[in-house]
Design a protein around this motif. Structure first.
Motif, PDB file in Angstrom:
ATOM      1  N   HIS A  39       8.937  -4.696  -9.127  1.00  0.00           N
ATOM      2  CA  HIS A  39       8.426  -5.550  -8.054  1.00  0.00           C
ATOM      3  C   HIS A  39       7.300  -4.877  -7.298  1.00  0.00           C
ATOM      4  O   HIS A  39       6.943  -5.328  -6.198  1.00  0.00           O
ATOM      5  N   TRP A  40       6.696  -3.829  -7.848  1.00  0.00           N
ATOM      6  CA  TRP A  40       5.804  -2.977  -7.072  1.00  0.00           C
ATOM      7  C   TRP A  40       4.371  -3.460  -6.980  1.00  0.00           C
ATOM      8  O   TRP A  40       3.546  -2.825  -6.329  1.00  0.00           O
ATOM      9  N   GLY A  41       4.015  -4.552  -7.606  1.00  0.00           N
ATOM     10  CA  GLY A  41       2.659  -5.072  -7.492  1.00  0.00           C
ATOM     11  C   GLY A  41       2.333  -5.531  -6.087  1.00  0.00           C
ATOM     12  O   GLY A  41       3.151  -6.173  -5.428  1.00  0.00           O
ATOM     13  N   GLY A  42       1.127  -5.216  -5.615  1.00  0.00           N
ATOM     14  CA  GLY A  42       0.698  -5.606  -4.281  1.00  0.00           C
ATOM     15  C   GLY A  42      -0.109  -6.889  -4.302  1.00  0.00           C
ATOM     16  O   GLY A  42      -0.029  -7.692  -5.237  1.00  0.00           O
ATOM     17  N   ALA A  43      -0.900  -7.076  -3.253  1.00  0.00           N
ATOM     18  CA  ALA A  43      -1.707  -8.290  -3.125  1.00  0.00           C
ATOM     19  C   ALA A  43      -2.883  -8.018  -2.202  1.00  0.00           C
ATOM     20  O   ALA A  43      -2.843  -7.095  -1.378  1.00  0.00           O
ATOM     21  N   ASN A  44      -3.926  -8.804  -2.354  1.00  0.00           N
ATOM     22  CA  ASN A  44      -5.063  -8.774  -1.444  1.00  0.00           C
ATOM     23  C   ASN A  44      -5.008  -9.984  -0.516  1.00  0.00           C
ATOM     24  O   ASN A  44      -4.443 -11.023  -0.852  1.00  0.00           O
ATOM     25  N   SER A  45      -5.630  -9.859   0.624  1.00  0.00           N
ATOM     26  CA  SER A  45      -5.749 -10.975   1.561  1.00  0.00           C
ATOM     27  C   SER A  45      -6.804 -10.606   2.586  1.00  0.00           C
ATOM     28  O   SER A  45      -6.873  -9.449   3.009  1.00  0.00           O
ATOM     29  N   PRO A  46      -7.618 -11.546   3.076  1.00  0.00           N
ATOM     30  CA  PRO A  46      -7.732 -12.930   2.604  1.00  0.00           C
ATOM     31  C   PRO A  46      -8.579 -13.027   1.337  1.00  0.00           C
ATOM     32  O   PRO A  46      -9.351 -12.120   1.087  1.00  0.00           O
ATOM     33  N   THR A  47      -8.544 -14.092   0.593  1.00  0.00           N
ATOM     34  CA  THR A  47      -7.467 -15.058   0.462  1.00  0.00           C
ATOM     35  C   THR A  47      -6.316 -14.391  -0.277  1.00  0.00           C
ATOM     36  O   THR A  47      -6.546 -13.590  -1.178  1.00  0.00           O
ATOM     37  N   GLY A  84       0.798  -1.215   0.000  1.00  0.00           N
ATOM     38  CA  GLY A  84       0.000   0.000   0.000  1.00  0.00           C
ATOM     39  C   GLY A  84       0.830   1.264   0.000  1.00  0.00           C
ATOM     40  O   GLY A  84       0.345   2.336   0.387  1.00  0.00           O
ATOM     41  N   GLY A  85       2.092   1.172  -0.419  1.00  0.00           N
ATOM     42  CA  GLY A  85       2.978   2.322  -0.450  1.00  0.00           C
ATOM     43  C   GLY A  85       3.852   2.471   0.778  1.00  0.00           C
ATOM     44  O   GLY A  85       4.726   3.339   0.815  1.00  0.00           O
ATOM     45  N   LEU A  86       3.656   1.641   1.795  1.00  0.00           N
ATOM     46  CA  LEU A  86       4.474   1.718   3.008  1.00  0.00           C
ATOM     47  C   LEU A  86       5.798   0.975   2.796  1.00  0.00           C
ATOM     48  O   LEU A  86       5.834  -0.058   2.126  1.00  0.00           O
ATOM     49  N   ARG A 107       3.663  -7.582  -1.270  1.00  0.00           N
ATOM     50  CA  ARG A 107       3.046  -7.496   0.054  1.00  0.00           C
ATOM     51  C   ARG A 107       1.602  -7.055  -0.045  1.00  0.00           C
ATOM     52  O   ARG A 107       1.230  -6.273  -0.916  1.00  0.00           O
ATOM     53  N   VAL A 108       0.813  -7.546   0.890  1.00  0.00           N
ATOM     54  CA  VAL A 108      -0.607  -7.199   0.946  1.00  0.00           C
ATOM     55  C   VAL A 108      -0.738  -5.686   1.070  1.00  0.00           C
ATOM     56  O   VAL A 108       0.013  -5.038   1.813  1.00  0.00           O
ATOM     57  N   ASN A 109      -1.660  -5.122   0.333  1.00  0.00           N
ATOM     58  CA  ASN A 109      -1.811  -3.666   0.300  1.00  0.00           C
ATOM     59  C   ASN A 109      -3.106  -3.174   0.946  1.00  0.00           C
ATOM     60  O   ASN A 109      -3.432  -1.991   0.842  1.00  0.00           O
TER      61      ASN A 109
END
Length: 773
Positions: free
Chosen positions: A306-314, A126-128, A469-471
């Motif tokens: 490498h700047w793509g983030g991710a959602n979770s869960p899942t 999320g930019g952190l 990393r999850v964003n």
């Protein structure tokens, strides 16, 4: 006189600038409207991300937005893009955000600045910055002393760059956002107030400050001295979205700070699109009501590197393309959405807003297929190891991105020994004595693999790739590599904790892959491939990666981002500004290995070829059988699009939660559900990190990805929706991951106008053991 007094009191209370001194222009809060130079002004903003656009193309994309009919650029700032290592700030080159703002001003566009510290935007963490996670007790987006200290340092550095560019100083920044959608993360007004004060102290005290959230969460952290704006997307009921805000702030201007034009893509899931007609209809509804808006995204661009983030869960990582189904495509082309929206906005231009000619797209070229023959096998060229008795995550080895290799020796193993990893973030390859024995994919919840029978002293290698990393949400504290432990479990369920590791860092820096020794050698395991190709005239192209496995691409030192054979994205956008006439270098890191080591450049992207079957939460020939079960609750939802809470008469303990929808409010067959929260004994939603959808009788994936896991993705604009011709009843079963005591649940229907699929009658089942199927 009374209304004027109330307005003055509101401005005084909120601290909004009543007039911007020492400037030819002013931007201020008026009664139900913004005022530019004292006259009513509707903000028509286009969201762009400078970090997702090559610097050479910045002005072109700004001009495209101007031609679309916009008057403002909305701009996230990604903290981690500028401070990749602690205390090393970079605002030069493609990170020169001040230059971007000046280009916007040159082209007659204002700026809405969104400096964070948290952004989201499907961006890494999320930019952190990742290095915040080196502290074990870190809680980001909180009053944690170190987090607040580093936030202020960052904001002050940004203020040096951009505070002089506020409208009051002769620049073009008219609004500055405080934090971002914090209601989706927690409730902490003191934190929000502290961030507001940091933003002001950084020099952003001459602009309108605002905070954004959703209609259902904006009051949780709302500060009286900030403007409040709302975020929602295509298909939303505009009246419903602003009903509550209009009641509590009747004199304030209304603004949708993110009107979602499309959606983002995940690896392993269908390419997302949204209706152009519905998008334009929503914007027209707002313009007819004098509501300002920012179109997220007007142009998405590309998440390079490498700047793509991710959602979770899942856990689900984002694709490299951030096309977003936006009006301006990833490569900067016009689309159907562009022309429909341009036609609408032309009708709402003020006399001073003159039409702007749409700039021509950049040239597009093909690159003939060529083979990549030179290889560098990474297992043969590893960096020096770090010795560690215990398993630790990547951050504790001072590594932010890339892959990490953990190596140790094994005791003798029996035939049915399990290797269990807690947890591999995010994609792991397991080798024993140099032989690949399998993969573990965090997206699928995989954490163990069966080892062959082995003698003592066998070498175990675990290669873990960080996929972003999850964003969003509490799982943003997403440490990479192996986060806790690795153990062996024998047939008697006895466990052995593995220790004494050699750890190798595999970064994503160009220098790491460029300095390898390349040979004409048969690849084995993770390998870098190198070649050169010649072109006569540079132009944009799309590198076809459809024969490759999983990895990254560098061309002339520029990291084009991740590729993965599973799709839906099969090409990588390659801007022509990074090409050279004559010879060009390309390096491909493939962790899995290609079926054919060839590359070609295409004239069009491939964004919708999914090679991995969309995850289905109902197995073949499987039907939930509730005939012997008794519901713990039966009732009916009200015909409203708001959150609704159901309280049980007593506390009930169990693990498997089933919601059975029995009928709909509109009498049709389809059912939908946007978000579901299950309430614990403390009256708060129980954590959702361990939840898994065990069963869904029907899931519609023909249009948007309306799979059942959307009910806990923390995104109110996505939903589970059944297929149109499947009749009621509809069942959804959630495995909570462990035994929980619950007292009720909360339900949110689809946010779209008319709330399609709104459930009426329902039953709830909850039990310790699994249901029968």
């Amino acid at each position: 006189m009374k209304n004027n007094f109330l307005l003055f009191f509101f401005l005084l209370l909120t601290g909004m600038p009543i007039v911007a001194s020492n400037s030819k222009e002013t931007f201020e809060i008026g009664r139900r409207t913004f005022l530019l130079n004292g006259k009513p002004f509707v903000v028509k903003a286009a969201e762009l991300h400078y970090a997702r656009i090559p610097k050479a193309y910045w002005e072109h994309r700004i001009q495209m937005c101007k031609a679309l009919g916009m008057n403002t650029i909305c701009l996230y700032v990604f903290w981690n893009f500028h401070e990749q290592q602690e205390n090393k700030f970079d605002f030069t080159g493609d990170k020169n955000i001040a230059e971007f703002c000046r280009l916007a001003q040159k082209n007659g566009m204002y700026i809405i600045l969104r400096p964070g510290p948290y952004a989201c935007a499907e961006w890494e963490m999320g930019g952190l910055p990742w290095w915040l996670l080196k502290k074990k007790d870190m809680v980001v987006r909180s009053l944690h002393p170190y987090f607040m200290e580093r936030t202020e340092i960052y904001m002050n550095e940004l203020g040096k760059q951009l505070a002089p560019l506020q409208l009051a100083n002769g620049g073009n920044i008219i609004m500055v956002q405080v934090e971002n959608e914090f209601g989706g993360y927690g409730v902490n007004k003191p934190y929000m107030a502290a961030i507001r004060d940091i933003v002001r102290r950084a020099g952003f005290d001459k602009s309108v400050l605002f905070e954004c959230d959703w209609d259902s969460t904006f009051e949780l952290n709302a500060l009286d001295d900030l403007l409040w704006t709302l975020n929602f997307g295509t298909g939303a009921n505009i009246d419903k979205e602003f009903k509550k805000l209009s009641t509590v702030r009747p004199e304030a201007p209304l603004m949708c700070s993110e009107f979602w034009s499309g959606w983002f893509d995940h690896w392993g899931r269908k390419h997302e699109t949204r209706s152009a007609e519905k998008m334009v209809e929503g914007i027209k509804d707002m313009l007819d009501r004098n509501i300002s808006f920012s179109l997220y995204m007007a142009h998405g661009g590309t998440t390079f590197g490498h700047w793509g983030g991710a959602n979770s869960p899942t856990y689900s990582s984002m694709c490299t393309s951030y096309d977003y189904d936006a009006p301006i495509s990833e490569a900067g082309w016009t689309t159907k959405k562009f022309f429909l929206l341009q036609g609408l906005l032309n009708k709402y231009r003020s006399p001073k807003e003159k039409p702007c000619k749409t700039p021509a797209p950049f040239p597009i070229i093909e690159i003939p297929e060529f083979e990549m023959k030179e290889t560098a096998v990474l297992f043969e060229q590893l960096p020096a190891p770090i010795l560690s008795e215990d398993i630790k995550p990547m951050e504790e080895f001072n590594q932010g991105w890339g892959s990490i290799l953990y190596r140790t020796t094994l005791p003798a193993t029996s035939k049915y020994t399990l290797l269990r990893i807690t947890e591999a973030h995010d994609w792991a390859q397991i080798y024993v004595n140099g032989k690949l024995i399998g993969y573990l994919d965090r997206r699928k919840g995989e954490n163990q693999i069966t080892l062959p029978q082995l003698p003592a002293g066998s070498q175990l290698d675990i290669w873990v790739e960080a996929m972003g990393r999850v964003n969003f949400g509490s799982t943003i504290h997403d440490r990479k590599g192996i986060t806790e432990k690795v153990e062996l479990i024998n047939s008697n369920r006895e466990t052995t904790l593995l220790k004494n590791w050699q750890v190798y860092s595999i970064p994503v820096d160009y220098s790491f892959v460029a300095e390898k020794k390349y040979e004409m050698k048969v690849p084995d395991g993770p390998t870098c491939y190198k070649a050169s190709f010649t072109i006569h005239k540079p132009g944009d192209t799309f590198l076809d990666m459809s024969t490759w496995g999983k990895g990254m691409v560098w061309v002339n030192g520029h990291n084009l981002g991740r590729f993965w054979e599973i799709g839906p994205q099969q090409t990588l956008f390659f801007p022509g500004c990074w090409l050279k006439k004559g010879k060009n270098e390309i390096i491909v890191l493939d962790l899995k290995g290609p079926s054919k080591a060839v590359i070609q450049g295409l004239k069009a992207p491939i964004l919708d070829v999914l090679r991995e079957k969309e995850r289905n939460h109902r197995q073949k020939d499987e039907t939930l059988n509730l005939s012997s079960e008794s519901p713990i609750y039966q009732g009916s939802f009200a015909a409203t699009g708001e959150w609704q809470e159901i309280k049980f008469e007593t506390t009930i303990t169990g693990r498997h939660f089933c919601l059975e929808a029995l009928s709909s409010h509109n009498g049709k067959e389809q059912a939908s559900l946007a978000e579901l929260e299950i309430i614990g004994t403390d009256g708060k939603p129980i954590p959702r990190e361990q939840w898994k959808i065990r069963y869904a009788d029907s899931e519609n994936t023909r249009g948007a990805n309306a799979t059942a896991d959307k009910i806990y993705d923390l995104q109110e604009s996505t939903c589970w929706m059944t297929e149109r011709k499947v009749p009621y009843p509809h069942q959804l079963v959630i495995d909570l991951g462990e035994m929980k005591a619950i007292t009720g649940f909360r339900y949110l229907p689809s946010f779209e106008k008319g709330n399609p699929g709104m459930i009426k009658d329902f039953a709830v089942y909850f039990k310790s053991q699994s249901f029968n199927y």
